[in-house]
Scaffold this motif. Sequence first.
Motif, PDB file in Angstrom:
ATOM      1  N   LEU A 169     -45.616  67.217 -30.852  1.00  0.00           N
ATOM      2  CA  LEU A 169     -45.279  67.905 -29.605  1.00  0.00           C
ATOM      3  C   LEU A 169     -44.352  67.058 -28.744  1.00  0.00           C
ATOM      4  N   ILE A 216     -54.626  74.066 -29.485  1.00  0.00           N
ATOM      5  CA  ILE A 216     -54.530  73.814 -28.044  1.00  0.00           C
ATOM      6  C   ILE A 216     -55.519  72.732 -27.631  1.00  0.00           C
ATOM      7  N   VAL A 227     -54.157  69.388 -25.737  1.00  0.00           N
ATOM      8  CA  VAL A 227     -54.445  69.230 -24.305  1.00  0.00           C
ATOM      9  C   VAL A 227     -55.487  68.113 -24.216  1.00  0.00           C
ATOM     10  N   THR A 235     -51.665  63.878 -22.928  1.00  0.00           N
ATOM     11  CA  THR A 235     -50.801  64.956 -22.441  1.00  0.00           C
ATOM     12  C   THR A 235     -51.117  65.363 -20.999  1.00  0.00           C
ATOM     13  N   LEU A 264     -40.918  76.409 -24.761  1.00  0.00           N
ATOM     14  CA  LEU A 264     -41.798  77.091 -25.704  1.00  0.00           C
ATOM     15  C   LEU A 264     -41.258  78.499 -25.958  1.00  0.00           C
ATOM     16  N   VAL A 307     -51.800  80.892 -23.417  1.00  0.00           N
ATOM     17  CA  VAL A 307     -50.894  79.880 -23.964  1.00  0.00           C
ATOM     18  C   VAL A 307     -50.043  79.275 -22.851  1.00  0.00           C
ATOM     19  N   LYS A 308     -49.523  80.119 -21.964  1.00  0.00           N
ATOM     20  CA  LYS A 308     -48.698  79.611 -20.870  1.00  0.00           C
ATOM     21  C   LYS A 308     -49.496  78.691 -19.957  1.00  0.00           C
ATOM     22  N   PHE A 337     -50.178  75.233 -21.782  1.00  0.00           N
ATOM     23  CA  PHE A 337     -48.993  74.391 -21.926  1.00  0.00           C
ATOM     24  C   PHE A 337     -48.435  73.962 -20.564  1.00  0.00           C
ATOM     25  N   LEU A 378     -45.367  71.781 -19.873  1.00  0.00           N
ATOM     26  CA  LEU A 378     -44.367  72.656 -20.483  1.00  0.00           C
ATOM     27  C   LEU A 378     -44.443  74.021 -19.798  1.00  0.00           C
ATOM     28  N   THR A 379     -43.506  74.262 -18.904  1.00  0.00           N
ATOM     29  CA  THR A 379     -43.528  75.495 -18.110  1.00  0.00           C
ATOM     30  C   THR A 379     -42.400  76.457 -18.450  1.00  0.00           C
ATOM     31  N   VAL A 403     -41.033  78.921 -20.714  1.00  0.00           N
ATOM     32  CA  VAL A 403     -41.539  79.744 -21.816  1.00  0.00           C
ATOM     33  C   VAL A 403     -40.719  81.015 -21.937  1.00  0.00           C
TER      34      VAL A 403
END
Length: 219
Positions: free
Chosen positions: A91, A116, A120, A125, A147, A174-175, A178, A183-184, A186
């Motif tokens: 990742l 996940i 996470v 992370t 993503l 998922v959003k 992440f 990670l925003t 998407v």
Amino acid sequence: MTTILHIDASARPGQSGTDPHGSHTRRLSSYFIRRWRERFPEDKVVYRDVGAQPPAVVTGDWVHAAFTKPEDRVPWMHGVLAESDTLVGELFAADTIVAGVPMYNFGVPAPFKAYIDNVVRVGRTFGFERRGDNVSYWPMLPEGKRLVLLSSRGDVGYDKGGPLEHSNHVEPQVKTAFAYIGLTDVWSAAAEYDEYGGDRLAVSLTAAERDIDGYVREA
């Protein structure tokens, strides 16, 4: 050169339209990678099939090891976290994550939830600090990642504003997970009508592939 992490999560082997009972999300993620390579042949693609080879679920030992400071871990803890280390490393190395994640019973498949839970991870992370009665959290993934989430659904109307939006726990879950680790950015596309089959499914898959074409063309 861009590095893409390509993840498939479907329990179905093969791809719809090619293999009997093949996966729609495997078809869409493969289509994305194929179109991307046509435009950017020099880019690197790393493949991870969590549908066929599910990550181990998080256990009490995993939690114990993850919450132990690295310098205080004993050998068995490193062993328990070894798979998570590999997944987190992939990742971190990726610029774009392309994930084919079908809807199973309104949420993500169990192997992708296990994925996940493995990425996470406290101290890797995301970080946190206790300050009196409050706890502060912060993401630890480097900025600039994106993503691409490609899904499929048996029914129709799960998109924003649709009659079944409230039952869609794939993209929101998922959003959220992440975003928590940093990670925003998407982008998503999905095919519907799997339970209907026929022309409606074919049209939906073609529309999703057309959306992918537009994304790659503008990349």
